[in-house]
Design an enzyme around this catalytic site. Structure first.
Site, PDB file in Angstrom:
ATOM      1  N   ARG A  14      90.357  32.082   5.176  1.00 29.91           N
ATOM      2  CA  ARG A  14      91.392  32.817   4.229  1.00 29.91           C
ATOM      3  C   ARG A  14      92.603  32.124   4.496  1.00 29.91           C
ATOM      4  O   ARG A  14      93.067  31.532   3.512  1.00 29.91           O
ATOM      5  CB  ARG A  14      91.584  34.325   4.824  1.00 29.91           C
ATOM      6  CG  ARG A  14      92.010  35.249   3.787  1.00 29.91           C
ATOM      7  CD  ARG A  14      93.236  35.172   3.743  1.00 29.91           C
ATOM      8  NE  ARG A  14      93.875  35.983   4.945  1.00 29.91           N
ATOM      9  CZ  ARG A  14      95.076  35.666   5.218  1.00 29.91           C
ATOM     10  NH1 ARG A  14      96.167  35.315   4.455  1.00 29.91           N
ATOM     11  NH2 ARG A  14      95.809  36.144   6.420  1.00 29.91           N
ATOM     12  N   ASP A  15      93.470  32.474   5.297  1.00 32.71           N
ATOM     13  CA  ASP A  15      94.802  31.844   5.486  1.00 32.71           C
ATOM     14  C   ASP A  15      94.791  30.424   5.602  1.00 32.71           C
ATOM     15  O   ASP A  15      95.618  29.836   4.763  1.00 32.71           O
ATOM     16  CB  ASP A  15      95.576  32.555   6.500  1.00 32.71           C
ATOM     17  CG  ASP A  15      97.083  32.424   6.785  1.00 32.71           C
ATOM     18  OD1 ASP A  15      97.725  31.297   6.060  1.00 32.71           O
ATOM     19  OD2 ASP A  15      97.756  33.356   7.145  1.00 32.71           O
ATOM     20  N   HIS A 204      99.636  37.799  14.310  1.00 35.58           N
ATOM     21  CA  HIS A 204      99.357  36.901  13.099  1.00 35.58           C
ATOM     22  C   HIS A 204     100.585  35.887  13.367  1.00 35.58           C
ATOM     23  O   HIS A 204     101.776  36.469  12.929  1.00 35.58           O
ATOM     24  CB  HIS A 204      99.120  37.374  11.938  1.00 35.58           C
ATOM     25  CG  HIS A 204      98.670  36.436  10.674  1.00 35.58           C
ATOM     26  ND1 HIS A 204      97.555  36.138  10.681  1.00 35.58           N
ATOM     27  CD2 HIS A 204      99.585  35.999  10.114  1.00 35.58           C
ATOM     28  CE1 HIS A 204      97.560  35.145   9.694  1.00 35.58           C
ATOM     29  NE2 HIS A 204      98.843  34.769   9.207  1.00 35.58           N
ATOM     30  N   HIS A 206     102.619  32.202  12.722  1.00 35.40           N
ATOM     31  CA  HIS A 206     102.605  30.873  11.964  1.00 35.40           C
ATOM     32  C   HIS A 206     103.463  29.952  13.077  1.00 35.40           C
ATOM     33  O   HIS A 206     104.635  30.379  13.390  1.00 35.40           O
ATOM     34  CB  HIS A 206     102.973  31.159  10.661  1.00 35.40           C
ATOM     35  CG  HIS A 206     101.924  31.425   9.535  1.00 35.40           C
ATOM     36  ND1 HIS A 206     101.483  30.568   8.873  1.00 35.40           N
ATOM     37  CD2 HIS A 206     101.623  32.731   9.246  1.00 35.40           C
ATOM     38  CE1 HIS A 206     100.392  31.129   8.076  1.00 35.40           C
ATOM     39  NE2 HIS A 206     100.769  32.666   8.387  1.00 35.40           N
ATOM     40  N   CYS A 237     100.968  30.728   3.197  1.00 33.74           N
ATOM     41  CA  CYS A 237     101.323  31.903   2.208  1.00 33.74           C
ATOM     42  C   CYS A 237     101.744  31.526   0.792  1.00 33.74           C
ATOM     43  O   CYS A 237     102.424  30.742   0.489  1.00 33.74           O
ATOM     44  CB  CYS A 237     102.283  33.012   2.759  1.00 33.74           C
ATOM     45  SG  CYS A 237     102.370  34.492   1.520  1.00 33.74           S
TER      46      CYS A 237
END
Ligand code: ZN
Length: 301
Positions: A14-15, A204, A206, A237
């Protein structure tokens, strides 16, 4: 230190690929998921149910779900609204992860409504959610916003309280744009745990400013036992300018292995999966352990 097992939620399907120029085929995505599961990952964010005109990389979400392997792993679909949640239910996923963004501007850019409108939508679907699907919530931009800058702790806690009133199965705090430092992680995790000691907390992270793995460790020291990561350190994103990758799964596994914290993930298999993903994307990915290898090096057979 704490208990010796940590759950990694693999978000590369996904990400990891949602911000890539190269569109992976449904078959390639299922191959990626299969490789992640073979490496020992048991909980995966497999897709997001979003507008394909805005995120073409996720246009085949339903087809990906239809091809998922049964059995070994739990599959999560990301949703931004009621329609996305209904698609996740229809796809037969184990879990839906509903996103609410801590800052008003980013929530409007990401999902077209205000933060508390999203929380109201969450309340609506929580009321009608079937028991077959667990509903967790991620609070995006929990450590800073690309549009508003600092997100005050008091604002975050207002949003957390609104979300927690809906009793989510899990609460994730996302450093969507990679601005957090270990001190921020310690402070915000402690504040949430003090207010809501029973909710399973997930982070989550980054690695946009190279604080990702330090933040992961800060989270572990603060008691978090669920961390998102992405093979090869891929990720980004579509709605956040200059967003870059998640912490790399294999880098995290290396650190935890050497620290005596189990994950159930095989480091060498994770490295091979990251290498495979890098080849599919056609450019270098940020993961570091995949370049250096584990330590001590596995003996040649
Ligand atoms: Zn992310």
């Amino acid at each position: 230190m704490a208990s010796d097992f940590l759950e990694i939620i693999e978000v590369s399907p996904r990400d990891g690929i949602q911000n890539e120029q190269v569109l992976l085929s449904t078959g390639q995505k299922l191959d990626l998921i299969g490789r992640a599961i073979a490496a020992g990952l048991r909980r995966l964010e497999v897709t997001s149910f979003v507008n394909p005109a805005r995120v073409p990389q996720m246009a085949d979400a339903d087809a990906v779900c239809a091809g998922l392997p049964g059995g070994a792993a739990r599959h999560i679909g990301l949703t931004l609204n009621a329609r996305g949640f209904q698609r996740a239910v229809a796809a037969g996923l184990d879990e839906a992860n509903f996103v609410v963004v801590a800052s008003e501007t980013f929530n409007r850019r990401n999902q077209g409504v205000g933060t508390f409108d999203s929380i109201a939508a969450l309340a609506g679907l929580k009321a009608e959610a079937p028991h077959s699907i667990a509903l967790g919530v991620t609070i995006g931009a929990a450590f800073g916003c690309p549009f508003e800058g600092e997100v005050p702790l008091a604002r975050l806690m207002q949003v957390v309280e609104g979300v927690m009133a809906q009793a989510p199965a899990e609460l994730a705090l996302a450093d969507t744009i990679g601005v957090a430092t270990p001190r921020d992680i310690a402070e915000r995790v402690a504040a949430v745990r003090a207010a809501f000691p029973d909710v399973p907390l997930r982070l989550h992270l980054h690695n946009t400013r190279n604080t990702g793995i330090a933040n992961a460790w800060a989270g572990i020291e603060a008691g978090v036992r669920r961390l998102d990561a992405s093979l090869g350190g891929t990720g980004g994103c579509p709605f956040a300018p200059r967003a870059t990758g998640n912490i790399a799964t294999e880098d995290l596994v290396y650190m935890l292995d050497r620290s005596g914290i189990g994950t159930g993930v095989d480091l060498d298999a994770a490295i091979r999966a990251a290498e495979w993903l890098e080849a599919q994307l056609g450019h270098g990915v940020p993961g570091q352990v995949m370049k250096a290898g584990g330590f001590p090096a596995p003996r040649a057979a």
